[in-house]
Motif scaffolding. Structure first.
Motif, PDB file in Angstrom:
ATOM      1  N   PHE A  60       0.838  -1.199   0.000  1.00  0.00           N
ATOM      2  CA  PHE A  60       0.000   0.000   0.000  1.00  0.00           C
ATOM      3  C   PHE A  60       0.876   1.255   0.000  1.00  0.00           C
ATOM      4  O   PHE A  60       1.929   1.277   0.635  1.00  0.00           O
ATOM      5  CB  PHE A  60      -0.920   0.022   1.225  1.00  0.00           C
ATOM      6  CG  PHE A  60      -1.765  -1.216   1.377  1.00  0.00           C
ATOM      7  CD1 PHE A  60      -2.390  -1.791   0.286  1.00  0.00           C
ATOM      8  CD2 PHE A  60      -1.926  -1.813   2.622  1.00  0.00           C
ATOM      9  CE1 PHE A  60      -3.164  -2.934   0.421  1.00  0.00           C
ATOM     10  CE2 PHE A  60      -2.698  -2.953   2.777  1.00  0.00           C
ATOM     11  CZ  PHE A  60      -3.330  -3.516   1.674  1.00  0.00           C
ATOM     12  N   LYS A  61       0.443   2.266  -0.683  1.00  0.00           N
ATOM     13  CA  LYS A  61       1.221   3.498  -0.808  1.00  0.00           C
ATOM     14  C   LYS A  61       0.762   4.527   0.225  1.00  0.00           C
ATOM     15  O   LYS A  61      -0.340   5.036   0.142  1.00  0.00           O
ATOM     16  CB  LYS A  61       1.088   4.069  -2.218  1.00  0.00           C
ATOM     17  CG  LYS A  61       1.657   3.165  -3.301  1.00  0.00           C
ATOM     18  CD  LYS A  61       1.493   3.774  -4.691  1.00  0.00           C
ATOM     19  CE  LYS A  61       2.072   2.852  -5.765  1.00  0.00           C
ATOM     20  NZ  LYS A  61       1.892   3.426  -7.127  1.00  0.00           N
ATOM     21  N   GLY A  62       1.611   4.796   1.194  1.00  0.00           N
ATOM     22  CA  GLY A  62       1.376   5.890   2.133  1.00  0.00           C
ATOM     23  C   GLY A  62       0.462   5.557   3.287  1.00  0.00           C
ATOM     24  O   GLY A  62       0.806   5.799   4.438  1.00  0.00           O
ATOM     25  N   VAL A  63      -0.712   5.020   3.007  1.00  0.00           N
ATOM     26  CA  VAL A  63      -1.681   4.716   4.063  1.00  0.00           C
ATOM     27  C   VAL A  63      -2.353   3.377   3.761  1.00  0.00           C
ATOM     28  O   VAL A  63      -2.316   2.881   2.625  1.00  0.00           O
ATOM     29  CB  VAL A  63      -2.769   5.806   4.197  1.00  0.00           C
ATOM     30  CG1 VAL A  63      -2.159   7.133   4.605  1.00  0.00           C
ATOM     31  CG2 VAL A  63      -3.535   5.953   2.882  1.00  0.00           C
ATOM     32  N   TYR A  64      -2.950   2.802   4.787  1.00  0.00           N
ATOM     33  CA  TYR A  64      -3.740   1.574   4.603  1.00  0.00           C
ATOM     34  C   TYR A  64      -5.049   1.960   3.935  1.00  0.00           C
ATOM     35  O   TYR A  64      -5.798   2.791   4.450  1.00  0.00           O
ATOM     36  CB  TYR A  64      -4.002   0.923   5.953  1.00  0.00           C
ATOM     37  CG  TYR A  64      -4.411  -0.528   5.869  1.00  0.00           C
ATOM     38  CD1 TYR A  64      -3.490  -1.534   6.144  1.00  0.00           C
ATOM     39  CD2 TYR A  64      -5.710  -0.895   5.522  1.00  0.00           C
ATOM     40  CE1 TYR A  64      -3.846  -2.874   6.070  1.00  0.00           C
ATOM     41  CE2 TYR A  64      -6.073  -2.221   5.445  1.00  0.00           C
ATOM     42  CZ  TYR A  64      -5.143  -3.211   5.718  1.00  0.00           C
ATOM     43  OH  TYR A  64      -5.504  -4.530   5.634  1.00  0.00           O
ATOM     44  N   PRO A  65      -5.357   1.390   2.783  1.00  0.00           N
ATOM     45  CA  PRO A  65      -6.564   1.796   2.056  1.00  0.00           C
ATOM     46  C   PRO A  65      -7.838   1.277   2.713  1.00  0.00           C
ATOM     47  O   PRO A  65      -7.822   0.348   3.510  1.00  0.00           O
ATOM     48  CB  PRO A  65      -6.364   1.157   0.679  1.00  0.00           C
ATOM     49  CG  PRO A  65      -5.538  -0.051   0.955  1.00  0.00           C
ATOM     50  CD  PRO A  65      -4.621   0.327   2.084  1.00  0.00           C
ATOM     51  N   SER A  66      -8.948   1.883   2.336  1.00  0.00           N
ATOM     52  CA  SER A  66     -10.253   1.413   2.785  1.00  0.00           C
ATOM     53  C   SER A  66     -10.697   0.298   1.838  1.00  0.00           C
ATOM     54  O   SER A  66     -11.102   0.558   0.702  1.00  0.00           O
ATOM     55  CB  SER A  66     -11.266   2.561   2.773  1.00  0.00           C
ATOM     56  OG  SER A  66     -12.552   2.108   3.141  1.00  0.00           O
TER      57      SER A  66
END
Length: 292
Positions: free
Chosen positions: A189-195
């Motif tokens: 994941f890029k930068g943050v954990y996605p929803s």
């Protein structure tokens, strides 16, 4: 650091196509090569350069048979020319710290315990990779944790030492079909954990486990035993009405799905909640959940 793109691309391709090996040939691993592979592990990353682990090299066929028995009868352990037993080891550092008048609480610190496990796995993975790049297959075994007392006696382990992993190694006799993994975008994941929606998650795992299911035994008694074991696992998570409905659905289908097998029969949900491993560690004076 020099870079040889041809060699690095070859190594990346090898690593991206690695797989666990459970069928070994009789060909022995040359001692000089094994030593070089182990040296790669010793040079792995380690928190604070502490290296709180040790490795027992087991080659004796009789003792490997016993390791096989201790780990649930997984036959490849007995057949492997080499089994590496990875030990979490605060014994050596405890002696050294006290001889130098340094404080020492690593054996009762959760953070040290976790860091030690991370260091051990870094070393084990470096060894697994080095072996694979040299044509040697291997398979990790974690169930040695359930046999800490036996290993303590068999391998004369001092206090503050306990087995955590086995890596069974040898030249492959045959390679099985490579197992599917989650797609790249479901892991990285890029930068943050996605929803992620439940539908997206389930679709990803359905793709990974596509075509994988375990039929219920044809023998009535064995079938009842499997279903009883599965029901005991289900009761950790669902109310009785839901448990009975799931059991009915499984009986009608005649099989359990891969995720049902994993958590209901293989890594049994109820058995994974027991505290006996913590007790085994405590017998070795390892108390990761100690608090003042």
């Amino acid at each position: 650091m020099d870079q040889n793109f041809e060699k690095s691309n070859w190594a990346l391709n090898m690593m991206q196509n690695r797989q666990s090996v459970r069928r070994f040939s009789d060909q022995p691993i040359p001692e000089t090569l094994l030593r070089e592979i182990l040296a790669a592990g010793i040079n792995a990353a380690t928190g604070g350069n502490l290296q709180p682990y040790s490795i027992i090299v087991e080659k004796d066929p009789t003792r490997n048979e016993r390791l096989c028995d201790l780990c649930g009868g997984q036959r490849f352990i007995a057949d492997a020319p080499v089994n590496l037993i990875f030990l979490t080891d605060w014994h050596k550092l405890a002696i050294y710290s006290r001889s130098k008048d340094a404080p020492f609480t690593c054996h009762k610190s959760l953070r040290h315990f976790l860091i030690g496990l991370e260091d051990l796995v870094c070393a084990a993975q470096a060894i697994e990779t080095a072996a694979w790049l040299n044509g040697i297959g291997s398979c990790y075994v974690g169930t040695i944790l359930e046999s800490i007392p036996e290993c303590v006696k068999r391998y004369h382990l001092p206090k503050l030492v306990a087995p955590v992993l086995i890596l069974s190694m040898g030249y492959p006799k045959a390679l099985s079909k490579k197992r599917k993994k989650l797609d790249y975008d479901m892991v990285v994941f890029k930068g943050v954990y996605p929803s992620l929606s439940a539908e997206t998650i389930c679709a990803a795992y359905d793709k990974k486990y596509q075509g994988m299911a375990t039929n219920l035994p044809g023998d009535d008694q064995r079938r009842r035993e499997v279903l009883t074991t599965f029901l005991r696992a289900l009761r950790t998570t669902y109310n009785e009405e839901k448990c009975q409905q799931i059991l009915k659905d499984v009986e009608q289908a005649g099989f359990v799905s891969e995720i049902q097998r994993r958590f209901g029969l293989h890594y049994h949900a109820e058995d994974m909640l027991t505290g006996e491993i913590i007790d085994y560690l405590a017998d070795q004076n390892l108390h990761p959940f100690y608090s003042r």
